[in-house]
Design an enzyme around this catalytic site. Sequence first.
Site, PDB file in Angstrom:
ATOM      1  N   ASP A  13       3.925   4.821  -8.078  1.00 16.24           N
ATOM      2  CA  ASP A  13       2.943   5.868  -7.829  1.00 16.24           C
ATOM      3  C   ASP A  13       3.389   7.079  -8.644  1.00 16.24           C
ATOM      4  O   ASP A  13       4.476   7.618  -8.409  1.00 16.24           O
ATOM      5  CB  ASP A  13       2.936   6.153  -6.319  1.00 16.24           C
ATOM      6  CG  ASP A  13       2.029   7.302  -5.918  1.00 16.24           C
ATOM      7  OD1 ASP A  13       1.599   8.087  -6.793  1.00 16.24           O
ATOM      8  OD2 ASP A  13       1.776   7.428  -4.702  1.00 16.24           O
ATOM      9  N   TYR A  43      11.433  11.357   3.185  1.00 13.49           N
ATOM     10  CA  TYR A  43      10.085  10.808   3.017  1.00 13.49           C
ATOM     11  C   TYR A  43       9.601  10.963   1.590  1.00 13.49           C
ATOM     12  O   TYR A  43       9.563  12.047   1.048  1.00 13.49           O
ATOM     13  CB  TYR A  43       9.085  11.502   3.938  1.00 13.49           C
ATOM     14  CG  TYR A  43       7.691  10.944   3.738  1.00 13.49           C
ATOM     15  CD1 TYR A  43       7.415   9.633   4.089  1.00 13.49           C
ATOM     16  CD2 TYR A  43       6.675  11.699   3.166  1.00 13.49           C
ATOM     17  CE1 TYR A  43       6.166   9.089   3.887  1.00 13.49           C
ATOM     18  CE2 TYR A  43       5.414  11.167   2.965  1.00 13.49           C
ATOM     19  CZ  TYR A  43       5.166   9.862   3.331  1.00 13.49           C
ATOM     20  OH  TYR A  43       3.926   9.314   3.127  1.00 13.49           O
ATOM     21  N   LYS A  82       5.066   5.654   1.087  1.00 10.37           N
ATOM     22  CA  LYS A  82       5.371   4.264   1.443  1.00 10.37           C
ATOM     23  C   LYS A  82       5.667   3.451   0.186  1.00 10.37           C
ATOM     24  O   LYS A  82       5.346   3.847  -0.929  1.00 10.37           O
ATOM     25  CB  LYS A  82       4.205   3.660   2.215  1.00 10.37           C
ATOM     26  CG  LYS A  82       4.362   3.806   3.715  1.00 10.37           C
ATOM     27  CD  LYS A  82       5.494   2.936   4.271  1.00 10.37           C
ATOM     28  CE  LYS A  82       5.704   3.231   5.751  1.00 10.37           C
ATOM     29  NZ  LYS A  82       7.037   2.877   6.220  1.00 10.37           N
TER      30      LYS A  82
HETATM   31  P1  13P Z   1       1.687   6.735  -0.877  1.00  8.51           P
HETATM   32  O1  13P Z   1       3.025   6.070  -0.666  1.00  8.51           O
HETATM   33  O2  13P Z   1       0.639   5.716  -1.209  1.00  8.51           O
HETATM   34  O3  13P Z   1       1.791   7.817  -1.887  1.00  8.51           O
HETATM   35  O4  13P Z   1       1.244   7.359   0.480  1.00  8.51           O
HETATM   36  C1  13P Z   1       1.738   8.597   0.849  1.00  8.51           C
HETATM   37  C2  13P Z   1       1.071   9.210   2.031  1.00  8.51           C
HETATM   38  O5  13P Z   1       1.660  10.075   2.623  1.00  8.51           O
HETATM   39  C3  13P Z   1      -0.259   8.766   2.440  1.00  8.51           C
HETATM   40  O6  13P Z   1      -0.773   9.541   3.499  1.00  8.51           O
HETATM   41 MG    MG Z   2       1.009   8.716  -3.393  1.00 12.98          MG
HETATM   42 MG    MG Z   3       0.643   4.334  -2.693  1.00 14.18          MG
HETATM   43 MG    MG Z   4       3.929   4.858  -2.053  1.00 12.67          MG
END
Ligand code: 13P
Ligand code: MG
Ligand code: MG
Ligand code: MG
Length: 380
Positions: free
Chosen positions: A11, A228, A231
Amino acid sequence: MKITLSVIKADLGSIAGHHMPHPDQLAAVTKMLAEAKQKGLIVDFYVTHVGDDIQLIMTHTKGPDHPDIHGLAWDAFKAATKVARELKLYAAGQDLLSEAFSGNVKGLGPGVAELEMEEREAEPVITFHADKTEPGAFNLPLFRVFADPFNTAGLVIDPKMHDGFVFEVYDVFEGRSVLLKSPEEMYDILALIGTPGRYIVRRVYRKSDNLLAAVVSVERLNLIAGRYVGKDDPVAIVRTQHGLPAVGEVLEAFSFPHLVAGWMRGSHHGPLMPVPMRYARVTRFDGPPRVIALGWNISNGKLIGPADLFDDVAFDETRRLAQFITEYMRRHGPFMPHRLGPEEMEYTTLPLVLEKLKDRFVKSEEAKIVKKHSDMLSGS
Ligand code: 13P
Ligand code: MG
Ligand code: MG
Ligand code: MG
Ligand code: 13P
């Protein structure tokens, strides 16, 4: 000639939140991979995205973990990050956790699944790409594909599969793996992989000849970064047919939109919804989590495809059920089990709230508590 299929994803930033990359990012990445193909570094490639994660699907002859291939992916991700910075996209370079590339992207943020194969006469392969969830999201479907005869008819009726499969289960906390045989050790497998935040199906081998049938990316970003960072949004490669589960048996395992961890702020359970590529964008509460399935035939390393495998009305009911579950789970708001438990939440205000309230907790017999609270309420 052995061919390696490398799926490497990251990402690097999104238009408007965590929704999808900008087309200029995909163009920048495509340009770099096209140049690498021209130079002969890779045989073939395809670039796509699921949600905000850019997916590099590459074939080459260099084997897994090759520094030139990982270097190419790294440079492509840098290029997409540069575009994201120029356009001031949200979370530009999100998954590049380190500046120090030294030959392998593992541990630096991107997700990696690589499978080296001797091409069969026909080599049908599916690549799965998910957003707003974690690698353990593939545990349930992969178990059903390779171990559940109620999902996979071939386990019963195909002599080449009848011995079963061997699962490599990876413990992301300890960084160690165990090989477990199915059907003999099925209950042991389930005892582990039913905890998908920790024990992840990383590889699956056919027992009769140890052929590598499936690979999953197992990186857990927050364990790498210690904080954090979104994900993991995993990928998986599954070889199919001719002594392996048929394409339809592999896809069948995704007809149940099981609950996975991820979704909003990486901190909620929601259904994993199988979608065609055109719906690989996440909007409702940054989700719900979703997965695309791309069908390929590999022909002398060339990627023939993709077939957009969930683009089928036969998955409409799965999607409808996923929408019902979305509605049902959302109505819990900040309550578990929609919200993840404290140990699995990607970020939390709980320590701050507890710190703020520490002098106001009363630990004593009930009568004293009632007295103290009534004093507090009356302002004395
Ligand atoms: P991603 O890992 O897809 O960037 O998601 C992050 C997030 O906080 C979605 O609410
Ligand atoms: Mg993201
Ligand atoms: Mg993502
Ligand atoms: Mg992600
Ligand atoms: P075909 O006879 O169409 O090849 O089907 C075989 C198969 O694998 C079905 O799952």
